[in-house]
Motif scaffolding. Structure first.
Motif, PDB file in Angstrom:
ATOM      1  N   ALA A  62       5.287  11.864  -3.557  1.00  0.00           N
ATOM      2  CA  ALA A  62       5.877  11.994  -2.235  1.00  0.00           C
ATOM      3  C   ALA A  62       4.964  11.392  -1.178  1.00  0.00           C
ATOM      4  N   ILE A  63       5.576  10.802  -0.133  1.00  0.00           N
ATOM      5  CA  ILE A  63       4.799  10.263   0.988  1.00  0.00           C
ATOM      6  C   ILE A  63       4.924  11.138   2.226  1.00  0.00           C
ATOM      7  N   ALA A  64       5.729  12.187   2.142  1.00  0.00           N
ATOM      8  CA  ALA A  64       5.898  13.124   3.252  1.00  0.00           C
ATOM      9  C   ALA A  64       6.603  14.369   2.730  1.00  0.00           C
ATOM     10  N   THR A  65       6.533  15.443   3.494  1.00  0.00           N
ATOM     11  CA  THR A  65       7.296  16.631   3.147  1.00  0.00           C
ATOM     12  C   THR A  65       8.776  16.378   3.407  1.00  0.00           C
ATOM     13  N   ALA A  66       9.608  17.318   2.975  1.00  0.00           N
ATOM     14  CA  ALA A  66      11.045  17.174   3.210  1.00  0.00           C
ATOM     15  C   ALA A  66      11.355  17.127   4.698  1.00  0.00           C
ATOM     16  N   GLY A  67      10.497  17.746   5.518  1.00  0.00           N
ATOM     17  CA  GLY A  67      10.680  17.733   6.964  1.00  0.00           C
ATOM     18  C   GLY A  67      10.115  16.512   7.644  1.00  0.00           C
ATOM     19  N   GLY A  68       9.479  15.629   6.882  1.00  0.00           N
ATOM     20  CA  GLY A  68       8.968  14.382   7.442  1.00  0.00           C
ATOM     21  C   GLY A  68       7.496  14.385   7.792  1.00  0.00           C
ATOM     22  N   GLU A  69       6.779  15.480   7.556  1.00  0.00           N
ATOM     23  CA  GLU A  69       5.352  15.523   7.874  1.00  0.00           C
ATOM     24  C   GLU A  69       4.562  14.686   6.872  1.00  0.00           C
ATOM     25  N   SER A  70       3.755  13.730   7.381  1.00  0.00           N
ATOM     26  CA  SER A  70       3.027  12.830   6.483  1.00  0.00           C
ATOM     27  C   SER A  70       1.546  12.697   6.825  1.00  0.00           C
ATOM     28  N   ARG A  71       1.100  13.304   7.904  1.00  0.00           N
ATOM     29  CA  ARG A  71      -0.314  13.189   8.294  1.00  0.00           C
ATOM     30  C   ARG A  71      -1.037  14.520   8.078  1.00  0.00           C
ATOM     31  N   GLY A 101       6.553  18.722  -3.676  1.00  0.00           N
ATOM     32  CA  GLY A 101       7.804  19.297  -4.158  1.00  0.00           C
ATOM     33  C   GLY A 101       8.947  19.079  -3.180  1.00  0.00           C
ATOM     34  N   GLY A 102       9.931  18.308  -3.580  1.00  0.00           N
ATOM     35  CA  GLY A 102      11.079  18.061  -2.719  1.00  0.00           C
ATOM     36  C   GLY A 102      10.792  17.175  -1.530  1.00  0.00           C
ATOM     37  N   GLY A 103       9.664  16.461  -1.546  1.00  0.00           N
ATOM     38  CA  GLY A 103       9.297  15.604  -0.430  1.00  0.00           C
ATOM     39  C   GLY A 103       9.987  14.255  -0.465  1.00  0.00           C
ATOM     40  N   ALA A 104       9.672  13.421   0.516  1.00  0.00           N
ATOM     41  CA  ALA A 104      10.237  12.080   0.593  1.00  0.00           C
ATOM     42  C   ALA A 104       9.556  11.175  -0.420  1.00  0.00           C
ATOM     43  N   GLY A 105      10.341  10.421  -1.188  1.00  0.00           N
ATOM     44  CA  GLY A 105       9.791   9.538  -2.205  1.00  0.00           C
ATOM     45  C   GLY A 105       9.114   8.324  -1.611  1.00  0.00           C
ATOM     46  N   LYS A 118       0.840  -1.202   0.000  1.00  0.00           N
ATOM     47  CA  LYS A 118       0.000   0.000   0.000  1.00  0.00           C
ATOM     48  C   LYS A 118       0.872   1.249   0.000  1.00  0.00           C
ATOM     49  N   LEU A 119       0.533   2.204  -0.871  1.00  0.00           N
ATOM     50  CA  LEU A 119       1.237   3.485  -0.951  1.00  0.00           C
ATOM     51  C   LEU A 119       0.215   4.610  -0.945  1.00  0.00           C
ATOM     52  N   ALA A 120       0.509   5.683  -0.244  1.00  0.00           N
ATOM     53  CA  ALA A 120      -0.322   6.882  -0.253  1.00  0.00           C
ATOM     54  C   ALA A 120       0.577   8.055  -0.585  1.00  0.00           C
ATOM     55  N   THR A 121       0.358   8.684  -1.742  1.00  0.00           N
ATOM     56  CA  THR A 121       1.299   9.689  -2.230  1.00  0.00           C
ATOM     57  C   THR A 121       0.596  10.957  -2.706  1.00  0.00           C
ATOM     58  N   SER A 122       1.401  11.989  -2.885  1.00  0.00           N
ATOM     59  CA  SER A 122       0.956  13.196  -3.563  1.00  0.00           C
ATOM     60  C   SER A 122       1.012  12.960  -5.065  1.00  0.00           C
ATOM     61  N   LEU A 123       0.573  13.946  -5.847  1.00  0.00           N
ATOM     62  CA  LEU A 123       0.641  13.797  -7.299  1.00  0.00           C
ATOM     63  C   LEU A 123       2.068  13.633  -7.788  1.00  0.00           C
ATOM     64  N   ASP A 124       3.025  14.214  -7.070  1.00  0.00           N
ATOM     65  CA  ASP A 124       4.429  14.095  -7.480  1.00  0.00           C
ATOM     66  C   ASP A 124       5.145  12.960  -6.765  1.00  0.00           C
TER      67      ASP A 124
END
Length: 337
Positions: free
Chosen positions: A169-178, A288-292, A161-167
């Motif tokens: 990412a599964i989290a922001t560059a700072g690690g925020e994912s919720r 943009g620039g988030g965690a893959g 299971k993966l939950a991502t943004s359109l680009d």
């Protein structure tokens, strides 16, 4: 195909597909037995239906025959898996029950790979004068994905299971994912958890998020799966820790494994070629620039990435899009909905 009686192949396939949908009601509580569905049809009307009950008994055929009673005589029985031929202390063999009930036909969607039954169930029915048809039904095979993967590959059926943004990412560059996805998508994830025997995350996800890994849908809380962590170093009292993806082969009573993350765990399972189905939730946001979503899987060339995955399902969940992909060459697993 053995005796097809008066029904058309299209009718048989339609009824078997309905039996496969019925089988989903037994998953995963039927363990250690596979979730099987059975319909008994007479003159186009369902007179009996059943699915494997919690703990594996009664079997689907026994439940359907109990409901049909005398109406089963001369009817057509549709069952997703070959009726068992081995007698056990917990109940009689389904092939014996069917032989006694004397339907005109039994239509089977998938032969049983269990050597105690393989072919013997069909032989017992034929010996009782019952016409037997075997269709090799894709819907039946899909509904038995966990059982068949265990029999054929020696491991559970794995959904990533993966939950991502359109680009992607599964989290922001700072690690925020919720939360990347909305409430409807998150509820759907919980319904998928309820269909699994076990759920797994990586040690990094466990340390960062301490996820509950449970089912939080009203009425389904008791279906929370076993919790697993993929790590070589972490200690988590009360939770099983696996040192490598290949260790899933040794999991007892686990036919359906749901892998939720994170990126390195996803990559480890993909690199080991242990993923059968990918379920992707995509939110209409750009980070943009988030965690893959997935780490390096050792892909040698772009050409090697093609031809691996086939779209099995797509639906809208609020503002989010859900897509399911199955491995090329495999039948589509049931989604339980």
């Amino acid at each position: 195909m053995h005796g097809a009686g008066g029904n058309t192949g299209a009718d048989d396939a339609r009824w078997l597909a309905a039996a496969a949908r019925l089988a989903a009601r037994g998953r995963p509580l039927s363990r250690p037995n596979p979730a099987v569905g059975c319909l008994i049809v007479r003159d186009g009307i369902v007179v009996g239906r059943g699915w494997t009950q919690p703990g594996g008994r009664p079997h689907a055929e026994a439940a359907a025959l109990a409901q049909a009673g005398d109406a089963a005589r001369g009817a057509t029985v549709y069952v997703t898996l070959e009726p068992c031929a081995h007698r056990a202390g917990r109940g009689p063999a389904c092939s014996d029950l069917l032989a006694e009930a004397q339907p005109a036909r039994v239509v089977i969607g998938q032969r049983d790979p269990d050597e105690r039954t393989r072919g013997r169930g069909m032989e017992r029915l034929s010996a009782a004068g019952i016409a037997v048809a075997t269709l090799g039904c894709p819907a039946s095979r899909a509904s038995l994905a966990g059982y068949l993967t265990r029999a054929e590959r020696g491991r559970p059926h794995v959904t990533l299971k993966l939950a991502t943004s359109l680009d992607g990412a599964i989290a922001t560059a700072g690690g925020e994912s919720r939360w990347i996805t909305g409430a409807a998508a998150r509820a759907h994830v919980h319904s998928r958890r309820a269909m699994a025997d076990a759920i797994l995350v990586g040690g990094g996800t466990w340390r960062a998020d301490a996820p509950g890994l449970d089912v939080r849908l009203p009425g389904l809380e008791a279906r929370s799966p076993r919790r697993l962590i993929l790590s070589r170093s972490i200690e988590a009292p009360g939770i099983e820790v696996l040192p490598a993806p290949q260790a899933i082969a040794g999991l007892d009573a686990v036919n359906y494994l749901y892998v939720e993350g994170g990126a390195q765990t996803a990559a480890a399972f993909l690199a080991a070629d242990l993923v059968d189905r990918i379920e992707l939730y995509r939110a209409p946001i750009v980070i943009g620039g988030g965690a893959g979503a997935i780490g390096d899987i050792g892909l040698a060339s772009l050409a090697a990435a093609h031809g691996r995955w086939h779209l099995a399902e797509r639906r809208q969940l609020g503002s989010d899009t859900f897509e399911a992909y199955r491995r090329q060459g495999q039948d589509q697993p049931q989604d339980g909905n």
